[in-house]
Write a protein that holds these residues in place. Structure first.
Motif, PDB file in Angstrom:
ATOM      1  N   MET A 226       6.558   4.703   2.026  1.00 53.11           N
ATOM      2  CA  MET A 226       7.677   5.566   2.432  1.00 53.11           C
ATOM      3  C   MET A 226       7.817   6.757   1.491  1.00 53.11           C
ATOM      4  N   LYS A 227       7.555   6.518   0.202  1.00 56.08           N
ATOM      5  CA  LYS A 227       7.593   7.624  -0.763  1.00 56.08           C
ATOM      6  C   LYS A 227       6.473   8.611  -0.464  1.00 56.08           C
ATOM      7  N   THR A 228       5.302   8.079  -0.146  1.00 55.84           N
ATOM      8  CA  THR A 228       4.173   8.944   0.199  1.00 55.84           C
ATOM      9  C   THR A 228       4.491   9.771   1.445  1.00 55.84           C
ATOM     10  N   LEU A 229       5.094   9.119   2.439  1.00 55.38           N
ATOM     11  CA  LEU A 229       5.456   9.808   3.677  1.00 55.38           C
ATOM     12  C   LEU A 229       6.444  10.934   3.407  1.00 55.38           C
ATOM     13  N   ALA A 230       7.458  10.660   2.602  1.00 52.78           N
ATOM     14  CA  ALA A 230       8.466  11.676   2.286  1.00 52.78           C
ATOM     15  C   ALA A 230       7.845  12.846   1.542  1.00 52.78           C
TER      16      ALA A 230
ATOM     17  N   SER B  56       0.818  -1.203   0.000  1.00 52.32           N
ATOM     18  CA  SER B  56       0.000   0.000   0.000  1.00 52.32           C
ATOM     19  C   SER B  56       0.859   1.263   0.000  1.00 52.32           C
ATOM     20  N   LYS B  57       0.343   2.277  -0.652  1.00 57.47           N
ATOM     21  CA  LYS B  57       1.010   3.578  -0.656  1.00 57.47           C
ATOM     22  C   LYS B  57       0.501   4.476   0.476  1.00 57.47           C
ATOM     23  N   GLU B  58      -0.479   3.965   1.188  1.00 55.98           N
ATOM     24  CA  GLU B  58      -1.058   4.747   2.285  1.00 55.98           C
ATOM     25  C   GLU B  58      -0.155   4.692   3.506  1.00 55.98           C
ATOM     26  N   ILE B  59       0.077   5.844   4.115  1.00 54.71           N
ATOM     27  CA  ILE B  59       0.947   5.931   5.288  1.00 54.71           C
ATOM     28  C   ILE B  59       0.303   5.193   6.460  1.00 54.71           C
ATOM     29  N   PRO B  60       1.037   4.281   7.115  1.00 60.51           N
ATOM     30  CA  PRO B  60       0.494   3.565   8.277  1.00 60.51           C
ATOM     31  C   PRO B  60       0.089   4.544   9.381  1.00 60.51           C
TER      32      PRO B  60
ATOM     33  N   ALA C 164       5.618   0.188  11.606  1.00 63.08           N
ATOM     34  CA  ALA C 164       4.400   0.046  10.801  1.00 63.08           C
ATOM     35  C   ALA C 164       3.767  -1.332  10.956  1.00 63.08           C
ATOM     36  N   GLY C 165       4.465  -2.249  11.633  1.00 61.51           N
ATOM     37  CA  GLY C 165       3.934  -3.588  11.824  1.00 61.51           C
ATOM     38  C   GLY C 165       4.225  -4.534  10.673  1.00 61.51           C
ATOM     39  N   GLU C 166       5.146  -4.155   9.794  1.00 61.32           N
ATOM     40  CA  GLU C 166       5.513  -5.007   8.672  1.00 61.32           C
ATOM     41  C   GLU C 166       6.583  -6.020   9.094  1.00 61.32           C
TER      42      GLU C 166
END
Length: 376
Positions: A366-370, A50-54, A318-320
């Motif tokens: 991580m890209k989304t977060l950055a 997912s691209k969604e930030i945890p 993130a629980g991964e």
């Protein structure tokens, strides 16, 4: 029959492997396709996730970085890599340097736990001193990722530079350059997990190449390691004043290599070649000098090591799933492969394939977060 401990067994196996090697290929790096996920040097991470930030990472997190000893430019570039990656993700970093005091290092871990940080990064350290404190962190739900440590605690990811490969790549090059025969000086110090591992391969190397004679051995880890090494190397050069007395120096730490190189340069004994481990911008500049005897080193990019460690920690938060152990692939850097013009660590990828670039422990969010952090 006397019991044989695990380290002895490993040394014996290493000796047999090295002795059986008659080709010029790297024993430890070959057959990469057969490596398991835990020791793979291929990128890890949920590339299609997912691209969604945890949820846990939608607010800035606080990270404690606790180092056993911070000496030289390798350490500074490693810390810089940690800080830059955390900054990119919008987090905060507090760095604690234990000044080679393991009890202080354990105390810093306890402090981080009491402060309820979101994650802990460890740089070096030994299991016998740190295990109780690390277990407290795990019990408190604080993720831990260690670098160059012998910790073996469920849930704690330990990354390293594949110290056995580091040592063998450099020692193999040394042996080839000297045609398997020569007098060498060994600079080494115990008490550090990566140094102990590199020494295992050195002991096997001596069995593999019986005509390589160790004529001197010394080494200390101090606040001025490079300078102290230089002084000690000067004394060795005075003891062996003639050309041919010493053929090469094996220095499995860049601080040792810097000191030996400068002593050899100042003495005008550049027929003696230096073979090292680790690399930084300062080291690279020293190698590139016209009269530098430092001809080869095996290394990973210290800044990239720090970034990978941070990404594993963020995955944990993130629980991964993350591996228990992960070895970063090292690279042999030889003076002859670097152009005459000044080259920085950031430019080494133009000359050393695969240098400093990876997607290890990368997840799309991580890209989304950055990107979100950039907007703020």
């Amino acid at each position: 029959m006397k019991a044989v401990n695990k380290l002895t067994i490993f040394i014996l196996v290493a000796i047999l492997l090295l002795a059986a090697c008659t080709s010029e290929q790297d024993l430890i790096s070959q057959n990469k396709g057969n490596q398991t996920t835990e020791t793979s040097t291929e990128p890890l991470g949920n590339q299609t996730g997912s691209k969604e930030i945890p949820a846990k990472l939608k607010k800035p997190i606080k990270i404690a970085v606790i180092t056993q000893l911070s000496i030289g430019t390798f350490s500074s570039q490693y810390i810089s890599g940690v800080q830059s990656q955390v900054k990119e993700f919008g987090g905060e970093v507090q760095v604690y340097n234990a000044d080679n005091d393991l009890s202080k290092m354990a105390s810093y871990i306890d402090t981080a736990v009491s402060q309820k940080v979101d994650g802990i990064l460890l740089d070096h350290g030994r299991a016998d001193a740190l295990t109780p404190s690390v277990k407290k962190a795990v019990a408190a739900g604080i993720p831990v990722v260690a670098f160059d440590s012998d910790l073996n605690i469920p849930g704690v990811t330990v990354i390293d530079q594949d110290d056995y490969s580091l040592a063998w790549n450099t020692l193999r090059t040394l042996a080839q350059d000297l045609n398997g025969k020569g007098n060498i000086v060994y600079i080494w110090v115990g008490g550090f997990t990566p140094m102990e591992r590199r020494n295992v391969i050195y002991e096997a190397f001596k069995q593999r190449y019986p005509n390589m004679k160790e004529i001197a051995k010394f080494g200390n880890a101090t606040s001025n390691t490079a300078l102290d090494t230089q002084a000690q190397m000067e004394a060795i050069l005075a003891k062996y004043p003639n050309k041919g007395d010493i053929d090469a120096v094996f220095a499995p730490w860049d601080e040792f290599a810097k000191g030996a190189t400068r002593a050899i340069q100042q003495a005008g004994r550049t027929e003696i070649k230096v073979y090292g481990i680790d690399l930084s911008d300062e080291d690279l500049q020293l190698m590139q000098q016209k009269n530098s005897p430092w001809v080869a080193t095996t290394a990973t990019d210290p800044a990239e090591v720090g970034k990978i460690q941070v990404r594993f920690l963020y995955q944990k938060i993130a629980g991964e799933p993350t591996p228990q152990i992960y070895s970063i692939q090292p690279h042999l850097v030889e003076k002859q492969t670097i152009p005459n013009k000044q080259v920085s660590m950031n430019q080494l990828d133009q000359h050393i394939e695969g240098w400093g670039k990876s997607n290890v422990a990368y997840t799309p969010w991580m890209k989304t977060l950055a990107e979100e952090v950039k907007k703020k």
